[in-house]
Design a protein around this motif. Structure first.
Motif, PDB file in Angstrom:
ATOM      1  N   MET A   1       8.527  -0.995 -57.467  1.00 45.20           N
ATOM      2  CA  MET A   1       8.576   0.443 -57.364  1.00 45.20           C
ATOM      3  C   MET A   1       7.188   0.966 -57.046  1.00 45.20           C
ATOM      4  O   MET A   1       6.190   0.457 -57.543  1.00 45.20           O
ATOM      5  N   ALA A   2       7.139   1.995 -56.221  1.00 48.21           N
ATOM      6  CA  ALA A   2       5.865   2.565 -55.801  1.00 48.21           C
ATOM      7  C   ALA A   2       5.217   3.342 -56.940  1.00 48.21           C
ATOM      8  O   ALA A   2       5.889   3.915 -57.794  1.00 48.21           O
ATOM      9  N   ASN A   3       3.902   3.329 -56.946  1.00 49.82           N
ATOM     10  CA  ASN A   3       3.154   4.027 -57.993  1.00 49.82           C
ATOM     11  C   ASN A   3       2.674   5.394 -57.548  1.00 49.82           C
ATOM     12  O   ASN A   3       2.587   6.310 -58.357  1.00 49.82           O
ATOM     13  N   LEU A   4       2.358   5.546 -56.297  1.00 51.61           N
ATOM     14  CA  LEU A   4       1.854   6.821 -55.797  1.00 51.61           C
ATOM     15  C   LEU A   4       2.999   7.800 -55.595  1.00 51.61           C
ATOM     16  O   LEU A   4       4.105   7.421 -55.203  1.00 51.61           O
ATOM     17  N   LYS A   5       2.704   9.082 -55.851  1.00 51.43           N
ATOM     18  CA  LYS A   5       3.735  10.100 -55.681  1.00 51.43           C
ATOM     19  C   LYS A   5       4.191  10.179 -54.233  1.00 51.43           C
ATOM     20  O   LYS A   5       5.377  10.359 -53.957  1.00 51.43           O
ATOM     21  N   SER A   6       3.257  10.041 -53.319  1.00 51.96           N
ATOM     22  CA  SER A   6       3.635  10.120 -51.906  1.00 51.96           C
ATOM     23  C   SER A   6       4.524   8.949 -51.511  1.00 51.96           C
ATOM     24  O   SER A   6       5.458   9.101 -50.715  1.00 51.96           O
ATOM     25  N   SER A   7       4.276   7.795 -52.079  1.00 52.14           N
ATOM     26  CA  SER A   7       5.110   6.635 -51.788  1.00 52.14           C
ATOM     27  C   SER A   7       6.499   6.797 -52.377  1.00 52.14           C
ATOM     28  O   SER A   7       7.502   6.399 -51.774  1.00 52.14           O
ATOM     29  N   GLN A   8       6.591   7.379 -53.551  1.00 46.88           N
ATOM     30  CA  GLN A   8       7.892   7.646 -54.169  1.00 46.88           C
ATOM     31  C   GLN A   8       8.682   8.636 -53.324  1.00 46.88           C
ATOM     32  O   GLN A   8       9.888   8.488 -53.128  1.00 46.88           O
ATOM     33  N   LYS A   9       7.977   9.641 -52.811  1.00 46.83           N
ATOM     34  CA  LYS A   9       8.634  10.618 -51.949  1.00 46.83           C
ATOM     35  C   LYS A   9       9.101   9.962 -50.652  1.00 46.83           C
ATOM     36  O   LYS A   9      10.192  10.249 -50.149  1.00 46.83           O
ATOM     37  N   ASP A  10       8.287   9.061 -50.094  1.00 52.24           N
ATOM     38  CA  ASP A  10       8.674   8.338 -48.888  1.00 52.24           C
ATOM     39  C   ASP A  10       9.945   7.537 -49.121  1.00 52.24           C
ATOM     40  O   ASP A  10      10.821   7.487 -48.261  1.00 52.24           O
ATOM     41  N   ILE A  11      10.049   6.927 -50.284  1.00 50.20           N
ATOM     42  CA  ILE A  11      11.241   6.142 -50.618  1.00 50.20           C
ATOM     43  C   ILE A  11      12.470   7.046 -50.688  1.00 50.20           C
ATOM     44  O   ILE A  11      13.538   6.715 -50.156  1.00 50.20           O
ATOM     45  N   ARG A  12      12.322   8.215 -51.317  1.00 42.94           N
ATOM     46  CA  ARG A  12      13.442   9.162 -51.412  1.00 42.94           C
ATOM     47  C   ARG A  12      13.866   9.637 -50.020  1.00 42.94           C
ATOM     48  O   ARG A  12      15.059   9.741 -49.720  1.00 42.94           O
ATOM     49  N   ARG A  13      12.880   9.919 -49.174  1.00 44.84           N
ATOM     50  CA  ARG A  13      13.201  10.368 -47.819  1.00 44.84           C
ATOM     51  C   ARG A  13      13.886   9.266 -47.017  1.00 44.84           C
ATOM     52  O   ARG A  13      14.822   9.530 -46.257  1.00 44.84           O
ATOM     53  N   THR A  14      13.442   8.047 -47.190  1.00 41.28           N
ATOM     54  CA  THR A  14      14.049   6.917 -46.480  1.00 41.28           C
ATOM     55  C   THR A  14      15.501   6.742 -46.894  1.00 41.28           C
ATOM     56  O   THR A  14      16.382   6.504 -46.051  1.00 41.28           O
ATOM     57  N   ILE A  15      15.761   6.865 -48.183  1.00 38.48           N
ATOM     58  CA  ILE A  15      17.144   6.739 -48.676  1.00 38.48           C
ATOM     59  C   ILE A  15      18.021   7.842 -48.093  1.00 38.48           C
ATOM     60  O   ILE A  15      19.138   7.589 -47.629  1.00 38.48           O
ATOM     61  N   ALA A  16      17.513   9.078 -48.085  1.00 38.94           N
ATOM     62  CA  ALA A  16      18.289  10.198 -47.549  1.00 38.94           C
ATOM     63  C   ALA A  16      18.549  10.012 -46.060  1.00 38.94           C
ATOM     64  O   ALA A  16      19.667  10.245 -45.575  1.00 38.94           O
ATOM     65  N   ARG A  17      17.542   9.579 -45.316  1.00 40.72           N
ATOM     66  CA  ARG A  17      17.710   9.369 -43.880  1.00 40.72           C
ATOM     67  C   ARG A  17      18.698   8.241 -43.600  1.00 40.72           C
ATOM     68  O   ARG A  17      19.511   8.332 -42.665  1.00 40.72           O
ATOM     69  N   THR A  18      18.626   7.179 -44.397  1.00 44.46           N
ATOM     70  CA  THR A  18      19.532   6.049 -44.216  1.00 44.46           C
ATOM     71  C   THR A  18      20.975   6.480 -44.434  1.00 44.46           C
ATOM     72  O   THR A  18      21.873   6.114 -43.661  1.00 44.46           O
ATOM     73  N   GLU A  19      21.216   7.259 -45.479  1.00 41.16           N
ATOM     74  CA  GLU A  19      22.576   7.739 -45.745  1.00 41.16           C
ATOM     75  C   GLU A  19      23.075   8.631 -44.610  1.00 41.16           C
ATOM     76  O   GLU A  19      24.218   8.517 -44.171  1.00 41.16           O
ATOM     77  N   ARG A  20      22.208   9.511 -44.133  1.00 45.57           N
ATOM     78  CA  ARG A  20      22.594  10.415 -43.049  1.00 45.57           C
ATOM     79  C   ARG A  20      22.878   9.629 -41.774  1.00 45.57           C
ATOM     80  O   ARG A  20      23.870   9.864 -41.091  1.00 45.57           O
ATOM     81  N   ASN A  21      22.004   8.656 -41.460  1.00 49.22           N
ATOM     82  CA  ASN A  21      22.199   7.844 -40.264  1.00 49.22           C
ATOM     83  C   ASN A  21      23.484   7.026 -40.344  1.00 49.22           C
ATOM     84  O   ASN A  21      24.185   6.864 -39.348  1.00 49.22           O
ATOM     85  N   ARG A  22      23.789   6.508 -41.527  1.00 46.56           N
ATOM     86  CA  ARG A  22      25.007   5.730 -41.706  1.00 46.56           C
ATOM     87  C   ARG A  22      26.232   6.599 -41.438  1.00 46.56           C
ATOM     88  O   ARG A  22      27.186   6.175 -40.779  1.00 46.56           O
ATOM     89  N   ALA A  23      26.204   7.835 -41.937  1.00 50.12           N
ATOM     90  CA  ALA A  23      27.333   8.743 -41.732  1.00 50.12           C
ATOM     91  C   ALA A  23      27.476   9.103 -40.256  1.00 50.12           C
ATOM     92  O   ALA A  23      28.595   9.139 -39.720  1.00 50.12           O
ATOM     93  N   VAL A  24      26.358   9.354 -39.599  1.00 46.59           N
ATOM     94  CA  VAL A  24      26.400   9.727 -38.186  1.00 46.59           C
ATOM     95  C   VAL A  24      26.905   8.562 -37.341  1.00 46.59           C
ATOM     96  O   VAL A  24      27.742   8.741 -36.452  1.00 46.59           O
ATOM     97  N   LYS A  25      26.410   7.360 -37.615  1.00 52.15           N
ATOM     98  CA  LYS A  25      26.858   6.183 -36.860  1.00 52.15           C
ATOM     99  C   LYS A  25      28.345   5.949 -37.046  1.00 52.15           C
ATOM    100  O   LYS A  25      29.064   5.630 -36.095  1.00 52.15           O
TER     101      LYS A  25
END
Length: 64
Positions: A1-25
């Motif tokens: 798990m990431a320690n930096l707040k920005s890295s944690q936010k990047d992980i959250r954004r990646t998860i959201a984008r992945t879910e959205r991309n999966r739905a669109v595909k």
């Protein structure tokens, strides 16, 4: 798990984008199948299905 707040936010954004991309595909694949079967079967609503497929492709490309 990431320690930096920005890295944690990047992980959250990646998860959201992945879910959205999966739905669109998934939606694009479904519309592709509907358009293909409509064209093969000479369905009356083939033009509408192809138009919906093209529109969804354009929307997916627009968002990246």
């Amino acid at each position: 798990m990431a320690n930096l707040k920005s890295s944690q936010k990047d992980i959250r954004r990646t998860i959201a984008r992945t879910e959205r991309n999966r739905a669109v595909k998934s939606r694009i694949k479904t519309l592709s199948k509907h358009a293909t079967t409509a064209l093969e079967g000479n369905a009356a609503d083939a033009q509408a299905k192809v138009s919906a497929y093209a529109s969804s492709l354009d929307k997916a490309a627009k968002t990246g």
